[in-house]
Each structure stands twice: as structure tokens, then as C-alpha cells.
Scaffold this motif. Structure first.
Motif, PDB file in Angstrom:
ATOM      1  N   GLY A  29      30.401   6.651   8.932  1.00  0.00           N
ATOM      2  CA  GLY A  29      30.674   5.220   8.835  1.00  0.00           C
ATOM      3  C   GLY A  29      29.822   4.347   9.730  1.00  0.00           C
ATOM      4  N   SER A  30      28.809   4.911  10.328  1.00  0.00           N
ATOM      5  CA  SER A  30      28.029   4.157  11.307  1.00  0.00           C
ATOM      6  C   SER A  30      26.943   3.314  10.659  1.00  0.00           C
ATOM      7  CB  SER A  30      27.432   5.109  12.342  1.00  0.00           C
ATOM      8  OG  SER A  30      26.696   6.122  11.714  1.00  0.00           O
ATOM      9  N   ILE A  31      26.552   2.270  11.383  1.00  0.00           N
ATOM     10  CA  ILE A  31      25.520   1.334  10.948  1.00  0.00           C
ATOM     11  C   ILE A  31      24.774   0.850  12.185  1.00  0.00           C
ATOM     12  CG2 ILE A  31      27.172  -0.579  10.999  1.00  0.00           C
ATOM     13  CD1 ILE A  31      25.557  -1.891   8.720  1.00  0.00           C
ATOM     14  N   ALA A  32      23.484   0.596  12.030  1.00  0.00           N
ATOM     15  CA  ALA A  32      22.684   0.061  13.140  1.00  0.00           C
ATOM     16  C   ALA A  32      21.596  -0.836  12.585  1.00  0.00           C
ATOM     17  CB  ALA A  32      22.059   1.190  13.955  1.00  0.00           C
ATOM     18  N   VAL A  33      21.134  -1.725  13.443  1.00  0.00           N
ATOM     19  CA  VAL A  33      19.964  -2.545  13.157  1.00  0.00           C
ATOM     20  C   VAL A  33      18.911  -2.095  14.150  1.00  0.00           C
ATOM     21  CG1 VAL A  33      19.035  -4.888  13.012  1.00  0.00           C
ATOM     22  CG2 VAL A  33      21.444  -4.459  12.420  1.00  0.00           C
ATOM     23  N   ALA A  84      20.033   6.153  17.906  1.00  0.00           N
ATOM     24  CA  ALA A  84      20.865   5.515  16.878  1.00  0.00           C
ATOM     25  C   ALA A  84      20.811   6.331  15.588  1.00  0.00           C
ATOM     26  CB  ALA A  84      20.390   4.084  16.628  1.00  0.00           C
ATOM     27  N   ALA A  85      19.617   6.748  15.185  1.00  0.00           N
ATOM     28  CA  ALA A  85      19.464   7.531  13.956  1.00  0.00           C
ATOM     29  C   ALA A  85      20.181   8.870  14.054  1.00  0.00           C
ATOM     30  CB  ALA A  85      17.984   7.745  13.654  1.00  0.00           C
ATOM     31  N   LYS A  86      20.119   9.484  15.208  1.00  0.00           N
ATOM     32  CA  LYS A  86      20.791  10.777  15.403  1.00  0.00           C
ATOM     33  C   LYS A  86      22.305  10.636  15.233  1.00  0.00           C
ATOM     34  CE  LYS A  86      21.118  14.559  18.715  1.00  0.00           C
ATOM     35  NZ  LYS A  86      20.667  15.090  20.000  1.00  0.00           N
ATOM     36  N   ILE A  87      22.872   9.586  15.817  1.00  0.00           N
ATOM     37  CA  ILE A  87      24.313   9.354  15.701  1.00  0.00           C
ATOM     38  C   ILE A  87      24.685   8.994  14.268  1.00  0.00           C
ATOM     39  CG2 ILE A  87      26.205   7.833  16.406  1.00  0.00           C
ATOM     40  CD1 ILE A  87      24.827   7.739  19.189  1.00  0.00           C
ATOM     41  N   VAL A 112      31.952  -0.205  18.931  1.00  0.00           N
ATOM     42  CA  VAL A 112      30.508  -0.189  19.183  1.00  0.00           C
ATOM     43  C   VAL A 112      30.158   0.975  20.093  1.00  0.00           C
ATOM     44  CG1 VAL A 112      28.539  -1.458  20.122  1.00  0.00           C
ATOM     45  CG2 VAL A 112      30.404  -2.708  19.032  1.00  0.00           C
ATOM     46  N   LYS A 113      29.100   1.683  19.738  1.00  0.00           N
ATOM     47  CA  LYS A 113      28.534   2.718  20.609  1.00  0.00           C
ATOM     48  C   LYS A 113      27.141   2.237  20.991  1.00  0.00           C
ATOM     49  CE  LYS A 113      27.681   7.502  21.398  1.00  0.00           C
ATOM     50  NZ  LYS A 113      27.887   7.349  22.821  1.00  0.00           N
ATOM     51  N   THR A 114      26.875   2.172  22.276  1.00  0.00           N
ATOM     52  CA  THR A 114      25.587   1.688  22.767  1.00  0.00           C
ATOM     53  C   THR A 114      24.638   2.853  22.998  1.00  0.00           C
ATOM     54  OG1 THR A 114      26.719  -0.150  23.850  1.00  0.00           O
ATOM     55  CG2 THR A 114      24.474   0.310  24.568  1.00  0.00           C
ATOM     56  N   VAL A 131      22.027   3.222   7.707  1.00  0.00           N
ATOM     57  CA  VAL A 131      23.352   3.827   7.596  1.00  0.00           C
ATOM     58  C   VAL A 131      23.186   5.323   7.341  1.00  0.00           C
ATOM     59  CG1 VAL A 131      24.477   1.731   6.713  1.00  0.00           C
ATOM     60  CG2 VAL A 131      23.513   3.385   5.098  1.00  0.00           C
ATOM     61  N   ASN A 132      24.298   6.037   7.382  1.00  0.00           N
ATOM     62  CA  ASN A 132      24.319   7.452   7.051  1.00  0.00           C
ATOM     63  C   ASN A 132      23.898   7.625   5.587  1.00  0.00           C
ATOM     64  OD1 ASN A 132      25.936   9.886   5.865  1.00  0.00           O
ATOM     65  ND2 ASN A 132      25.867  10.251   8.072  1.00  0.00           N
ATOM     66  N   LYS A 133      23.183   8.700   5.299  1.00  0.00           N
ATOM     67  CA  LYS A 133      22.687   8.941   3.939  1.00  0.00           C
ATOM     68  C   LYS A 133      23.805   9.036   2.913  1.00  0.00           C
ATOM     69  CE  LYS A 133      19.708  12.289   3.788  1.00  0.00           C
ATOM     70  NZ  LYS A 133      18.717  13.357   3.973  1.00  0.00           N
ATOM     71  N   ALA A 134      25.009   9.420   3.322  1.00  0.00           N
ATOM     72  CA  ALA A 134      26.136   9.544   2.397  1.00  0.00           C
ATOM     73  C   ALA A 134      26.824   8.210   2.122  1.00  0.00           C
ATOM     74  CB  ALA A 134      27.154  10.542   2.953  1.00  0.00           C
ATOM     75  N   ASN A 135      26.494   7.185   2.861  1.00  0.00           N
ATOM     76  CA  ASN A 135      27.098   5.871   2.660  1.00  0.00           C
ATOM     77  C   ASN A 135      26.608   5.313   1.323  1.00  0.00           C
ATOM     78  OD1 ASN A 135      27.649   3.022   2.744  1.00  0.00           O
ATOM     79  ND2 ASN A 135      27.859   3.173   4.962  1.00  0.00           N
ATOM     80  N   ALA A 136      27.525   4.922   0.463  1.00  0.00           N
ATOM     81  CA  ALA A 136      27.175   4.453  -0.877  1.00  0.00           C
ATOM     82  C   ALA A 136      26.679   3.012  -0.914  1.00  0.00           C
ATOM     83  CB  ALA A 136      28.386   4.592  -1.798  1.00  0.00           C
TER      84      ALA A 136
END
Length: 157
Positions: free
Chosen positions: A123-127, A114-117, A105-107, A30-35
Motif C-alpha cells: 500500500g505504499s506510495i512515494a514521490v 523508498a523503492a525498496k520499501i 508516513v515512513k521517512t 507505487v508497489n507493482k501490485a497496486n492496480a
């Protein structure tokens, strides 16, 4: 909207793969600011399916996903979503029938993208594959799953 559905359906078509389908496993970023520090597998599934649309801080969830034909997407479907293609298709149709929207979803075609986005979109998340994590160091944050860190005994991905 249709492209998103087709992409999601294609990804789910490969859901017969075992949970440890990638050498080294997968990690949730997730984004570093996501708690959010930890998610249960049930919470992660709800985020991916679009059943949960906002984070606790009310920021909208944006799923960043690999392309439908990728092994990563196949693993997400089999190990987290736990649906086959037909079940997922019915799920999406049911959501629309009830007046809902499919998940946002953004592909992307790589973990680096994914990390760049994710670094730019709060609010983004990826596996992503755990093997790609060293290249993302400092740009994203890894979320524990079921209270476990990647590599720790009992880590589910």
C-alpha cells in the motif's frame, strides 16, 4: 506520533519552492501490485495529507517520504500539498482536534530506500526525483498524474 508531526512540519516549512523545483521533475511510484494507474493532483494531495487512507482495493496507504530537510520533500509540499508551514500545522492540529490521526508516513533518506520499501509494502506510495527512476527499474511502478506520464507534455510534476 510527535516525531512524525515534527518531520511533516519541517518538510512543509520549505514550501515556497516552485513546482518544477527539481531538475528533471518528480515521479509518483507505487508497489507493482497496486492496480492504480493514474492519480489526479487532487487525489495525490489527499493521499499525502492522509485524507484518503485506503486504496480502492482497501489496502492501507503508507506514504514513504524523504527527510524533512530534503529538496524532494520541499517540492512535495509546494507543488502537491500547496500549503505553507503554518497552514499545514493548522491542518494537522485540526485533524487531531476532530479526533483523527495524522497520515501514516515512513521517512527515508534516499529514493533507493523508498523503492525498496515500496517493493515490499503493497500500500505504499512515494514521490521521488525522476532522475532516480532508472535505478528503480523493475522494482516499482510509476503512476501517471493527471493522465500524463513523466516527461509527457502537461505532466504536472
Amino acid at each position: 506520533m510527535i516525531t512524525l508531526r515534527v518531520t511533516l512540519l519541517t518538510l512543509i516549512a520549505c514550501a515556497g519552492v516552485h513546482a518544477q523545483c527539481l531538475s528533471g521533475g518528480m515521479v509518483v511510484i507505487v508497489n507493482k501490485a497496486n492496480a492504480t494507474e493514474s492519480l489526479s493532483m487532487a487525489q495525490l494531495r489527499k493521499l499525502i495529507l492522509g485524507d484518503v487512507r485506503t486504496w480502492p482495493d482497501k489496502q492501507p496507504v503508507m506514504l514513504i517520504s524523504r527527510e524533512l530537510s530534503s529538496d524532494v520533500f520541499k517540492c512535495v509540499l509546494s507543488s502537491i500539498v500547496r500549503m505553507n508551514d503554518a497552514e499545514y500545522h493548522r491542518y494537522l492540529l485540526s485533524t487531531e482536534f476532530r479526533g483523527g490521526d495524522p497520515p501514516a508516513v515512513k521517512t527515508v533518506n534516499s529514493g533507493a530506500m523508498a523503492a525498496k520499501i515500496i517493493a515490499a509494502l503493497g500500500g505504499s506510495i512515494a514521490v521521488v526525483p525522476a532522475t532516480e527512476l532508472p535505478a528503480m527499474a523493475g522494482t516499482v511502478r510509476v503512476v501517471r498524474v493527471n493522465g500524463k506520464e513523466p516527461g509527457e507534455a502537461g505532466y504536472p510534476l
